[in-house]
Enzyme design. Structure first.
Site, PDB file in Angstrom:
ATOM      1  N   TRP A  16      11.611   0.454  16.323  1.00 62.91           N
ATOM      2  CA  TRP A  16      11.023  -0.598  17.141  1.00 62.91           C
ATOM      3  C   TRP A  16      10.136   0.041  18.202  1.00 62.91           C
ATOM      4  O   TRP A  16      10.572   0.990  18.875  1.00 62.91           O
ATOM      5  CB  TRP A  16      12.132  -1.419  17.794  1.00 62.91           C
ATOM      6  CG  TRP A  16      11.652  -2.711  18.358  1.00 62.91           C
ATOM      7  CD1 TRP A  16      11.035  -2.891  19.565  1.00 62.91           C
ATOM      8  CD2 TRP A  16      11.733  -3.998  17.745  1.00 62.91           C
ATOM      9  NE1 TRP A  16      10.724  -4.217  19.739  1.00 62.91           N
ATOM     10  CE2 TRP A  16      11.150  -4.917  18.632  1.00 62.91           C
ATOM     11  CE3 TRP A  16      12.246  -4.457  16.533  1.00 62.91           C
ATOM     12  CZ2 TRP A  16      11.058  -6.269  18.362  1.00 62.91           C
ATOM     13  CZ3 TRP A  16      12.158  -5.803  16.255  1.00 62.91           C
ATOM     14  CH2 TRP A  16      11.571  -6.697  17.153  1.00 62.91           C
ATOM     15  N   HIS A  46      19.582   0.220  16.914  1.00 65.68           N
ATOM     16  CA  HIS A  46      18.890  -0.767  16.098  1.00 65.68           C
ATOM     17  C   HIS A  46      17.802  -0.147  15.220  1.00 65.68           C
ATOM     18  O   HIS A  46      16.853  -0.824  14.822  1.00 65.68           O
ATOM     19  CB  HIS A  46      18.310  -1.865  16.996  1.00 65.68           C
ATOM     20  CG  HIS A  46      19.357  -2.536  17.818  1.00 65.68           C
ATOM     21  ND1 HIS A  46      20.095  -3.607  17.363  1.00 65.68           N
ATOM     22  CD2 HIS A  46      19.843  -2.240  19.047  1.00 65.68           C
ATOM     23  CE1 HIS A  46      20.968  -3.952  18.291  1.00 65.68           C
ATOM     24  NE2 HIS A  46      20.838  -3.137  19.317  1.00 65.68           N
ATOM     25  N   HIS A  50      21.118  -1.818  10.311  1.00 60.62           N
ATOM     26  CA  HIS A  50      22.052  -1.894  11.435  1.00 60.62           C
ATOM     27  C   HIS A  50      22.633  -3.299  11.591  1.00 60.62           C
ATOM     28  O   HIS A  50      22.086  -4.268  11.081  1.00 60.62           O
ATOM     29  CB  HIS A  50      21.352  -1.497  12.739  1.00 60.62           C
ATOM     30  CG  HIS A  50      20.270  -2.445  13.139  1.00 60.62           C
ATOM     31  ND1 HIS A  50      18.989  -2.389  12.626  1.00 60.62           N
ATOM     32  CD2 HIS A  50      20.260  -3.509  13.998  1.00 60.62           C
ATOM     33  CE1 HIS A  50      18.248  -3.342  13.148  1.00 60.62           C
ATOM     34  NE2 HIS A  50      18.997  -4.048  13.983  1.00 60.62           N
ATOM     35  N   ASP A  52      23.656  -6.127  14.484  1.00 59.12           N
ATOM     36  CA  ASP A  52      23.533  -6.566  15.874  1.00 59.12           C
ATOM     37  C   ASP A  52      24.883  -7.092  16.346  1.00 59.12           C
ATOM     38  O   ASP A  52      25.452  -7.988  15.711  1.00 59.12           O
ATOM     39  CB  ASP A  52      22.529  -7.719  16.000  1.00 59.12           C
ATOM     40  CG  ASP A  52      21.095  -7.262  15.980  1.00 59.12           C
ATOM     41  OD1 ASP A  52      20.850  -6.041  15.935  1.00 59.12           O
ATOM     42  OD2 ASP A  52      20.208  -8.134  16.005  1.00 59.12           O
ATOM     43  N   HIS A  56      24.113  -7.640  22.123  1.00 57.10           N
ATOM     44  CA  HIS A  56      22.711  -7.212  22.055  1.00 57.10           C
ATOM     45  C   HIS A  56      21.779  -8.233  22.713  1.00 57.10           C
ATOM     46  O   HIS A  56      20.782  -7.862  23.338  1.00 57.10           O
ATOM     47  CB  HIS A  56      22.325  -7.007  20.582  1.00 57.10           C
ATOM     48  CG  HIS A  56      20.893  -6.679  20.340  1.00 57.10           C
ATOM     49  ND1 HIS A  56      20.220  -5.709  21.044  1.00 57.10           N
ATOM     50  CD2 HIS A  56      19.987  -7.199  19.460  1.00 57.10           C
ATOM     51  CE1 HIS A  56      18.968  -5.634  20.609  1.00 57.10           C
ATOM     52  NE2 HIS A  56      18.805  -6.538  19.674  1.00 57.10           N
ATOM     53  N   HIS A 156      18.481 -15.598  16.634  1.00 53.43           N
ATOM     54  CA  HIS A 156      19.665 -14.833  17.037  1.00 53.43           C
ATOM     55  C   HIS A 156      20.704 -15.748  17.695  1.00 53.43           C
ATOM     56  O   HIS A 156      21.886 -15.726  17.334  1.00 53.43           O
ATOM     57  CB  HIS A 156      19.284 -13.737  18.044  1.00 53.43           C
ATOM     58  CG  HIS A 156      18.750 -12.473  17.446  1.00 53.43           C
ATOM     59  ND1 HIS A 156      17.443 -12.323  17.079  1.00 53.43           N
ATOM     60  CD2 HIS A 156      19.354 -11.283  17.170  1.00 53.43           C
ATOM     61  CE1 HIS A 156      17.252 -11.106  16.611  1.00 53.43           C
ATOM     62  NE2 HIS A 156      18.402 -10.452  16.655  1.00 53.43           N
ATOM     63  N   GLU A 168      20.534  -6.329   9.822  1.00 50.58           N
ATOM     64  CA  GLU A 168      19.074  -6.202   9.736  1.00 50.58           C
ATOM     65  C   GLU A 168      18.659  -4.855   9.145  1.00 50.58           C
ATOM     66  O   GLU A 168      19.442  -3.910   9.086  1.00 50.58           O
ATOM     67  CB  GLU A 168      18.457  -6.353  11.136  1.00 50.58           C
ATOM     68  CG  GLU A 168      18.692  -7.722  11.755  1.00 50.58           C
ATOM     69  CD  GLU A 168      18.299  -7.807  13.215  1.00 50.58           C
ATOM     70  OE1 GLU A 168      17.913  -8.906  13.664  1.00 50.58           O
ATOM     71  OE2 GLU A 168      18.391  -6.770  13.925  1.00 50.58           O
TER      72      GLU A 168
END
Length: 203
Positions: A16, A46, A50, A52, A56, A156, A168
């Site tokens: 990210w 992440h 992974h 969440d 998070h 989310h 994810e």
């Protein structure tokens, strides 16, 4: 047959933007210790494939070691939505989910070693539908279930409110639609907001 649906972790693994990239290095080589190689790695929770944790995206919520492990092991339905710009109730309403507690969406929107710049939208309305149908985990082959620029993280929050956990960053290129046994266990990291996993499907 075991199908590895985890993304490879190495120096080229997409991260990210602005987050901690994955790095592995040998701390003590055998040439120095005389007996063993010992390495270390650093990474965001992440990066790549992974889970969440609710913490998070919501303070004072469950951290990764507090999640029930049975969520991450068991029958999962892989649904091909690779032609869709938006994943909605229309994509699941006619799917028989009676034998599964987990749904995995194959979007094919992240198939290379570059971080995606665009992704299909995932409707927050799926949360309540999944609750009504006993689904407790949603997996995607995307870095997030929300748009990359989202600050509200509507999907989310909808999933969390409806008891649906989030997996994810899957690699589903070689996976056909259907029912599999999923194993995607997060690490037992106290207080963590997420965790890398080694995710597999068994047919």
């Amino acid at each position: 047959m075991i199908i590895d649906i985890s993304r490879l972790l190495n120096a080229h693994t997409p991260t990210w933007p602005g987050d901690e990239p994955f790095s592995y290095q040998l701390t003590w080589p055998m040439s120095e210790t005389g007996s063993v190689n010992v390495g270390q790695f650093t990474t965001s929770c992440h990066t790549a494939t992974h889970v969440d944790a609710p913490y998070h995206f919501r303070d004072n919520s469950l951290t990764i070691e507090q999640l029930p492990l049975d969520i991450f092991v068991g029958n999962a339905m892989v649904i091909d939505v690779s032609t869709k710009a938006k994943i909605t109730l229309d994509d699941v309403e006619n799917v028989d989910l009676s034998d599964v507690r987990r749904v995995i969406f194959k979007t094919n929107a992240w198939t290379d070693d570059e971080f995606p710049t665009t992704m299909p939208l995932i409707s927050p309305d799926l949360g309540s539908f999944f609750l009504e149908n006993g689904i407790e985990l949603m997996g995607v082959d995307l870095p997030s279930v929300d748009p990359l620029d989202s600050k509200t993280l509507d999907t989310h929050h909808s999933l969390l409110q409806n008891g649906v956990h989030i997996l994810e960053g899957l690699n589903l290129i070689d996976v056909e639609p259907g029912i599999y046994k999923l194993t995607a266990l997060p690490l037992n990291i106290e207080g963590a907001d997420g965790s890398p996993v080694r995710a597999i499907l068994e047919k």
